[in-house]
Design an enzyme around this catalytic site. Sequence first.
Site, PDB file in Angstrom:
ATOM      1  CG  ASP A   1      -8.710  16.146 -15.377  1.00 47.87           C
ATOM      2  OD1 ASP A   1      -7.840  14.654 -16.525  1.00 47.87           O
ATOM      3  OD2 ASP A   1      -9.789  15.485 -15.414  1.00 47.87           O
TER       4      ASP A   1
ATOM      5  CE  LYS B   1     -11.094   7.729 -20.101  1.00 46.80           C
ATOM      6  NZ  LYS B   1     -10.586   8.141 -18.930  1.00 46.80           N
TER       7      LYS B   1
ATOM      8  CE1 TYR C   1     -16.003  11.197 -17.328  1.00 48.39           C
ATOM      9  CE2 TYR C   1     -15.417  10.774 -15.276  1.00 48.39           C
ATOM     10  CZ  TYR C   1     -15.644   9.918 -16.686  1.00 48.39           C
ATOM     11  OH  TYR C   1     -15.986   8.591 -16.087  1.00 48.39           O
TER      12      TYR C   1
ATOM     13  NE  ARG D   1      -2.705   1.724   3.165  1.00 45.60           N
ATOM     14  CZ  ARG D   1      -2.401   1.315   4.901  1.00 45.60           C
ATOM     15  NH1 ARG D   1      -2.549   0.051   4.878  1.00 45.60           N
ATOM     16  NH2 ARG D   1      -2.389   2.021   5.383  1.00 45.60           N
TER      17      ARG D   1
END
Length: 393
Positions: A182, A207, A109, A55
């Site tokens: 972003d 993406k 978005y 983690r």
Amino acid sequence: MKFESKVVHAGDRKKAGNYIPSVTPIYTASSYVYDSLEQLDRVFAQEESGPSYARYDNPTTVAFQNLVAQLEDGAGAVACGSGMAALHLSILGALIDRPKRVVAASMLYGATTSLLMNVFGPMGVETEFADPCDLPAFEEAVMSTKPGAILIETVANPLLRVCAMDKIAEIARRAEAVLIVDNTFATPLLLRPLELGAHIVVHSATKYLAGHGDVLGGVIVADQPNYSVLNGLSRTIGPIMSPFESYLTMRGIKTLALRVERQCANACKVASWLATQPRVERVYFTGDPAHPDAATITRLFPKNLYGAMLAFEIRGAGRPEVFKMMESLRMIVRATSLGDVHTMMLYPAMSSHRDISPKHRERLGIRDSLVRMSIGIEAVDDIIADLEQALAV
Ligand SMILES: Cc1ncc(COP(=O)(O)O)c(C=O)c1O
């Protein structure tokens, strides 16, 4: 060892030899052994570098984080299981010791708007939406709201508006707010927001970074103070990207420049062709000299690399006509997502912006006749031929 112990231990926990693999392998171990507990103690205390627990610092994920930090020119990166997890962590980190207010771009978005309204809203975070392409109005919203964070996208989805990010960074600096950008649509090949004054950059790695339609991931790159906060939060919350996804995304990034250059060149040709088609009412493309933000794009983007996303409206079409056209596509993939090697088309009213009411969508200019395309690396003639036959149906 007896058989029952051998099946558990034999062959494992061998020190890597005196060699360096030519590419980073996938480390699946969730924890790591050191020669002495003193050394493990130093690793846990972050006084000595090395993996301790997956983690915190899986070696494959750390390698991916170092790669993206260098591409975006940041102090460090935190990889997450999705772009939305990365946005969630970024906003949380930016606001943790700042006013619980955000000024966000009005065109985001859809899930990002939902994150602000439906996740942070009920937690007491107020969000004011403003148009970052209208600088005086955006500045007014920032100065009156006094936010802890400002959130924008480099290229706004789906109408592809581009704001003057360097000027927004200046507004953020004066307001002492953290600027989160972003950068999914632009990629660090086209734009590096930290160089323009942003504090935190976020990508949906799903993406362009991964690029092949087989990864869900996100990554945050930040300046030193914000990276320290985000890394600390990530270690506690655990949104970290898995080693397999990290490996795939690193592998994808090796061809990022080649892919995006080809995609941008293809997009220019497709946009020019669409503009000549009688069934096409309007084309939205960042490489269009008549784009409303052309001056900003020319100033901020590299020459001839204007992005590979485009959108267009089909004259007089509503949902049935758009569905008919999209269902006639033979090569272009009609699916959600973007930035893959294959060309894709989606219908914003049904997918990326379906959570927004039809009235609000209309106000934002996202009409029922609008489709959005992510242009791939195929032969451009094949992309155009597929569009031509589908538009003729
Ligand atoms: C601009 C942008 N940001 C963030 C996201 C969310 O990324 P993910 O689907 O990897 O969570 C998307 C997804 O489409 C996006 O287009």
